[in-house]
Scaffold this motif. Structure first.
Motif, PDB file in Angstrom:
ATOM      1  N   ASP A  76       3.788   2.768 -10.963  1.00 42.57           N
ATOM      2  CA  ASP A  76       3.377   4.103 -10.528  1.00 42.57           C
ATOM      3  C   ASP A  76       2.064   4.440 -11.226  1.00 42.57           C
ATOM      4  OD1 ASP A  76       3.470   6.487  -9.170  1.00 42.57           O
ATOM      5  OD2 ASP A  76       5.315   7.204 -10.088  1.00 42.57           O
ATOM      6  N   HIS A 174       3.366  12.275 -11.751  1.00 44.98           N
ATOM      7  CA  HIS A 174       4.353  11.709 -10.828  1.00 44.98           C
ATOM      8  C   HIS A 174       5.220  10.669 -11.529  1.00 44.98           C
ATOM      9  CE1 HIS A 174       5.825   9.191  -7.431  1.00 44.98           C
ATOM     10  NE2 HIS A 174       5.859  10.336  -6.787  1.00 44.98           N
ATOM     11  N   CYS A 178       9.362  10.681 -12.323  1.00 43.49           N
ATOM     12  CA  CYS A 178      10.237   9.582 -11.902  1.00 43.49           C
ATOM     13  C   CYS A 178      10.932   8.949 -13.107  1.00 43.49           C
ATOM     14  CB  CYS A 178       9.433   8.527 -11.146  1.00 43.49           C
ATOM     15  SG  CYS A 178       8.863   9.063  -9.516  1.00 43.49           S
ATOM     16  N   PHE A 239      -4.542   4.373  -6.854  1.00 47.07           N
ATOM     17  CA  PHE A 239      -4.367   4.508  -5.417  1.00 47.07           C
ATOM     18  C   PHE A 239      -5.426   3.740  -4.631  1.00 47.07           C
ATOM     19  CE2 PHE A 239      -2.087   8.247  -6.996  1.00 47.07           C
ATOM     20  CZ  PHE A 239      -0.919   8.151  -6.272  1.00 47.07           C
ATOM     21  N   ARG A 265       6.371   4.968  -4.563  1.00 48.42           N
ATOM     22  CA  ARG A 265       5.189   5.350  -3.803  1.00 48.42           C
ATOM     23  C   ARG A 265       4.867   4.238  -2.819  1.00 48.42           C
ATOM     24  NH1 ARG A 265       0.048   3.709  -7.523  1.00 48.42           N
ATOM     25  NH2 ARG A 265      -0.764   3.443  -5.435  1.00 48.42           N
ATOM     26  N   SER A 476      10.518   9.840  -3.598  1.00 54.61           N
ATOM     27  CA  SER A 476      10.198   9.284  -4.919  1.00 54.61           C
ATOM     28  C   SER A 476      11.325   9.578  -5.896  1.00 54.61           C
ATOM     29  CB  SER A 476       8.897   9.881  -5.456  1.00 54.61           C
ATOM     30  OG  SER A 476       7.805   9.545  -4.658  1.00 54.61           O
TER      31      SER A 476
END
Length: 565
Positions: A76, A174, A178, A239, A265, A476
């Motif tokens: 992630d 994020h 998680c 990303f 993701r 997620s």
């Protein structure tokens, strides 16, 4: 707007670990059924705020004796390295940042002394990398040779250890959320006894005990992930459309011999992450395709007349831009057969899964996880359809389309509109969300806005104005919870068979599916899993597995299956 009935009101509050009760990680008695099952647009809940906790899966495993923790790799955007509920759960010596350095980076410490000199040390993170154990990956001879070259390159590479501010302290909201759902544990010690701390489950069943306190920081919760006894390997990625970065992430997880991989993701594969258009949109896309073809012919005609300006991002002569992405696909599938890969199904409400959850198949260990609400419906954003493996609890959001209406009728904006379900169907909106760990400070999700985030900067708070917890959800969050249950299964396997062995990815996936049920209700809700229409008329009459896969996961059933295997 229809009148507000007693049944459509949300609970005054709800147990902050309700999702663990819904997954049967903990045994929680929410009281008896007090009213008939309401219709689809009415809430169906027991006493959501005050359950009686009677036991947990953790107790079942603890009775087997000392068990080594499972290792979960989270691929992630990073994890807060010093969150009080996470810092002892993160394997800091195994975690790696692949977003800022091709061959990996790691922050040795956070320097507060501005006079300290910058220092960067080389570190061979991929030393000893060998993929022979993965077997045949289904690649052509040329692609296999290419992957072998990549593996050799990484095995001989040097990353860096940096004495700089860890980037995970700024961009990891994020991943931090998680991580909490997977392995979060209470930052608690018994009074005056730091050598013999109370086990985490003690605080779950005795939250008001005077014998144990949640750290000196009063803003911390006795927080629990699905498996607070396992460890997390943080694999930070970005990303960017960089296939090599994700190839490196899966190679590193394989090298670390982790027990579970969680991928909460999507991966931005230009080809495989594309969403297939709905039938009603295909005609429009054909027109666009014709336009693109005409533009291509025009550019060819110009090129024949003489040289033109080079397009930087256009594939060059002899290049194969899909080659690395194809290798990545086969690598993910190959790794999943050895290590379960838990993937989020996606949050676009489409009847197809995001990539790489879309790779889930019976012969691999890729687990595609959708989300359901406490009301028994698919979370309105949760992707569904062919390939979905199972579902886990999460939050909800509103829907306004010609197929369904799902409205937060307590919102002040609701009074401004004449919402009506005439001609369509209204489904009950869920007010429940997943409480999880947040990146402290202004870069976190809540930025200090939520009540549990109202702390002031202090020696015990590395954040500035922000707090330690946030409302979270999405597929997620659901995938993270399933990743924690997979870790419980691996720990149970070790307890039964001894040593450091583990279940392979296909075995874990099969047990997870067998431990899921399409007829379950999501505690403390009363309604069983119920299909709803989102993208087509009468879609809710399709088989429930189209929306929920094998159904709602039951962690206790999964652990018992491992115990008796």
């Amino acid at each position: 707007m229809p009148p507000q009935s007693e049944n459509t009101k949300p609970p005054a509050g709800y147990y902050y670990l309700w999702h663990l009760a819904a997954l049967r990680v903990i045994d929680a008695d929410f009281g008896p059924l007090t009213r008939p099952l309401p219709s689809n647009n009415e809430s169906a809940l027991r006493n959501a705020a005050n359950p009686v906790i009677t036991g947990s899966v953790w107790d079942t495993i603890a009775e087997l004796g000392a068990v080594s923790p499972a290792k979960v790799a989270l691929i992630d955007v990073g994890i807060s390295p010093d969150h009080p509920n996470l810092t002892t759960r993160i394997d800091h010596n195994a975690s790696i940042d692949l977003a800022t350095h091709r061959y990996g980076a790691r922050a040795l410490e956070i320097l507060n002394d501005t006079n300290s000199s910058y220092k960067e040390e080389k570190q061979a993170f991929f030393s000893g990398l060998d993929i022979s154990g993965l077997g045949n990956l289904g690649l052509s001879d040329d692609d296999k040779e290419y992957l072998d070259d990549i593996v050799a390159e990484y095995a001989a590479s040097n990353g860096v250890q940096r004495r700089l501010l860890d980037s995970n302290t700024m961009f990891a909201s994020h991943g931090t959320a998680c991580a909490g759902l997977i392995v979060g544990e209470p930052a608690a010690l018994p009074s005056g006894d730091s050598e013999n701390p109370s086990p985490p489950e003690y605080l779950l069943t005795n939250p008001d005990s005077t014998e144990a306190h949640p750290n000196k920081n009063p803003n911390l919760l006795p927080y629990f992930g699905a498996d607070p006894f396992s460890r997390l390997v943080n694999i930070t990625t970005s990303f960017e459309e960089d296939a090599r970065q994700f190839i490196a992430a899966f190679l590193y997880a394989h090298l670390q011999n982790v027990d579970v991989i969680v991928m909460p993701r999507g991966i931005p594969d230009p080809k495989r992450s594309a969403v297939e258009p709905k039938n009603e949109l295909k005609a429009d896309l054909e027109r666009w395709a014709n336009r693109d073809a005409a533009d291509l012919f025009a550019r060819i005609a110009v090129a024949e007349q003489g040289p033109s300006e080079l397009e930087p991002k256009a594939p060059q002569t002899g290049s194969n831009p899909d080659r690395l992405w194809k290798i990545l696909k086969q690598l993910i599938i190959g790794v999943s057969r050895k290590i379960p890969v838990i993937c989020a199904a996606g949050n676009s409400g489409e009847s197809q899964l995001i990539y790489p959850a879309s790779l889930a198949a019976p012969d691999n260990g890729i687990v595609a996880v959708g989300a359901v609400t406490v009301e028994g419906f698919r979370s309105c954003y949760s992707n569904y359809g062919e390939g979905l493996t199972l579902v886990a609890p999460s939050d909800d959001s509103e829907v306004f389309n010609r197929h369904q209406l799902r409205v937060d009728r307590l919102s002040p904006f609701a009074a401004k509109h004449q919402y009506s379900a005439d001609g369509g169907k209204e489904y009950c909106y869920s007010y429940f969300s997943l409480l999880s760990t947040d990146l402290p400070g202004v870069f976190g999700y809540d930025e200090g806005k939520a009540p549990w985030s109202s702390l002031l900067p202090s020696a015990n708070n590395p954040g500035v104005g922000g707090g330690y917890y946030t409302s979270f959800g999405g597929t997620s969050g659901a995938a993270a919870l399933v990743g924690g249950v997979a870790a419980l299964m691996q720990r149970t396997h070790r307890a039964v068979h001894g040593g450091t062995g583990k279940l392979n990815g296909v075995a874990v996936k099969n047990i997870l599916q067998e431990a899921s049920n399409l007829n379950s209700n999501v505690e403390p809700g009363l309604r069983p899993l119920t299909p709803d229409c989102m993208n087509a008329d009468n879609e809710d009459v399709i088989d429930p597995s189209y929306f929920f896969g094998a159904g709602l996961l039951n962690a206790a059933t999964a652990v018992n299956a491992v115990l008796t295997s």
